[in-house]
Scaffold this motif. Sequence first.
Motif, mmCIF file in Angstrom:
data_model
loop_
_atom_site.group_PDB
_atom_site.id
_atom_site.type_symbol
_atom_site.label_atom_id
_atom_site.label_comp_id
_atom_site.label_asym_id
_atom_site.label_seq_id
_atom_site.Cartn_x
_atom_site.Cartn_y
_atom_site.Cartn_z
ATOM 1 N N THR B 166 0.846 -1.203 0.000
ATOM 2 C CA THR B 166 0.000 0.000 0.000
ATOM 3 C C THR B 166 0.880 1.251 0.000
ATOM 4 O O THR B 166 0.600 2.218 -0.719
ATOM 5 N N LYS B 170 0.932 4.162 -2.807
ATOM 6 C CA LYS B 170 0.714 5.560 -2.440
ATOM 7 C C LYS B 170 1.910 6.426 -2.852
ATOM 8 O O LYS B 170 1.747 7.565 -3.282
ATOM 9 N N SER B 173 2.295 8.134 -6.224
ATOM 10 C CA SER B 173 1.561 9.385 -6.480
ATOM 11 C C SER B 173 2.507 10.583 -6.482
ATOM 12 O O SER B 173 2.156 11.653 -6.972
ATOM 13 N N LEU B 174 3.699 10.408 -5.913
ATOM 14 C CA LEU B 174 4.670 11.514 -5.926
ATOM 15 C C LEU B 174 5.353 11.615 -7.284
ATOM 16 O O LEU B 174 6.016 12.594 -7.581
ATOM 17 N N PHE B 184 -2.494 8.955 -10.347
ATOM 18 C CA PHE B 184 -2.715 10.319 -9.842
ATOM 19 C C PHE B 184 -2.370 11.365 -10.904
ATOM 20 O O PHE B 184 -3.120 12.322 -11.129
ATOM 21 N N TYR B 208 -7.715 4.438 -5.143
ATOM 22 C CA TYR B 208 -6.714 4.122 -4.112
ATOM 23 C C TYR B 208 -7.362 3.384 -2.943
ATOM 24 O O TYR B 208 -6.813 2.427 -2.403
ATOM 25 N N TRP B 209 -8.535 3.870 -2.556
ATOM 26 C CA TRP B 209 -9.253 3.277 -1.424
ATOM 27 C C TRP B 209 -9.594 1.818 -1.745
ATOM 28 O O TRP B 209 -9.359 0.920 -0.936
ATOM 29 N N GLY B 212 -6.576 -0.309 -1.603
ATOM 30 C CA GLY B 212 -6.195 -0.525 -0.199
ATOM 31 C C GLY B 212 -7.031 -1.621 0.435
ATOM 32 O O GLY B 212 -6.502 -2.534 1.086
#
Lengths: 223, 229
Positions: B166, B170, B173-174, B184, B208-209, B212
């Motif tokens: 996860t 996440k 996304s950067l 993203f 994303y949710w 997850g």
Amino acid sequence: METGMQELLMGFLKTLPINIIIIILSAALGLLFAVLLTFVRLNRIPVISQLADLYVSFARSVPGLILLFIAYFGIPKVLPLIGLGTYDISPMHAAIISMGFYHSGYISEVFRPAYLAVEKSQHEAADSLGYTPMQKFFRIILPQMVPVALPGYGNALVYLIHDTSLIFAIGIVDIMGTAELSISRSYGINQILIYFIIALMFSAMCFTTDGLVRKLEKRVAIR
Amino acid sequence: MFDLEASYEMFLGILGVLPETLLIAITILVLSTLLGVVLALIQQYKIPVLVQLTKLFKLFLRGTPMVVFLYLMYYALPAIGQFIVTLLGIDYNMNNMSPLVILIVTVSLTLSTFQSEIIRGSFLAVDPGQIEAAQSLGYSFSQTFTRIVAPQAFVHAIPDFANSFTVAIKATSLGFLITVIDIFAQAKIMAAQNFRFVEAFMMVALIYWGIGILITKFADRYENDVRIK
């Protein structure tokens, strides 16, 4: 090069308080909301506690950057829809709200097991002594919860500090914003050096927080 | 106003980039686990010099936000690469290094410090009595490791590995900050075309949710299946 570097360092010192203010305010908001959230989830009030569980899973699986954007672009659009009037949110408020709320999701997951770690017999003992629920919580449960929850809470605080490095993405001029500005103005300072300085500044904030939490851990440890 | 039709289009558009994002995350997970094993071994066997370097590396990464490290690597990695290439006497220009490589290297390095802790913790969780029992049965070191220790340590580490996955998803996304297009970045591009930022960000947050929840559910079920009952 020399004057550029001096100007940049001054800029960092000037904008560092912005990061610190956002960290403190979102940590406070997060703590407040997490206490509420944990209370709701432990009481298992139908529907509401399920919503709270969903919220926690949302806060834990969506990247901080996206929550930041949702707060910044979303709040001004959603408020009129639910009849709360128009409101142009400032980037600072958006940052504090989004960071605070998703931090609360993390720490609620720290508080819940800490509460459950208190033995059932202790609840019963307090009940048999005729303690009111308030007395029971503040005198028996909370003092035992705190030492268990502190290490996890310290970790969550460190993550919160890390995530404030993203606020420049919605236009806040914090230390990262200052770095971006100085790079675009190209003083001729080495970018590697700039980001290395920022890394050291964040490290200093994280280690100070970590140290404070450890000190607190020692003070409240169950002997 | 919130536009449902636009949201649906966004959702489909973002889903198109999902396989790539997952592939990036899986690559990061594999690389960081391999590096995590190396770090864990260095700390376990206290290899001089390397163990101090490992500690310093972990300390630096624990205090540094990933986005700062990403920017640092964005400028530093091509320079480091160029240095190594020149040292080896190969004529190759490292300055056009793909941002994707920089993203994968950065996140893998950061995640490896967490992975090494997970790996160390799960090996410590195996009861030492089991290792003694295996030794008394005449198992060799590698037999003890592959037949007794590793299978149990792996089961213990499953929930933490799911967590790391996860984190890796996440972290991609950067990537948009250095022009890598993941779900993203795709959402941002689509939002910029018709100024529907809220819809785009809500849709990507939903995805994303969903990921997850799926990862947690899948890991729980897998753990239940392989756990010794």
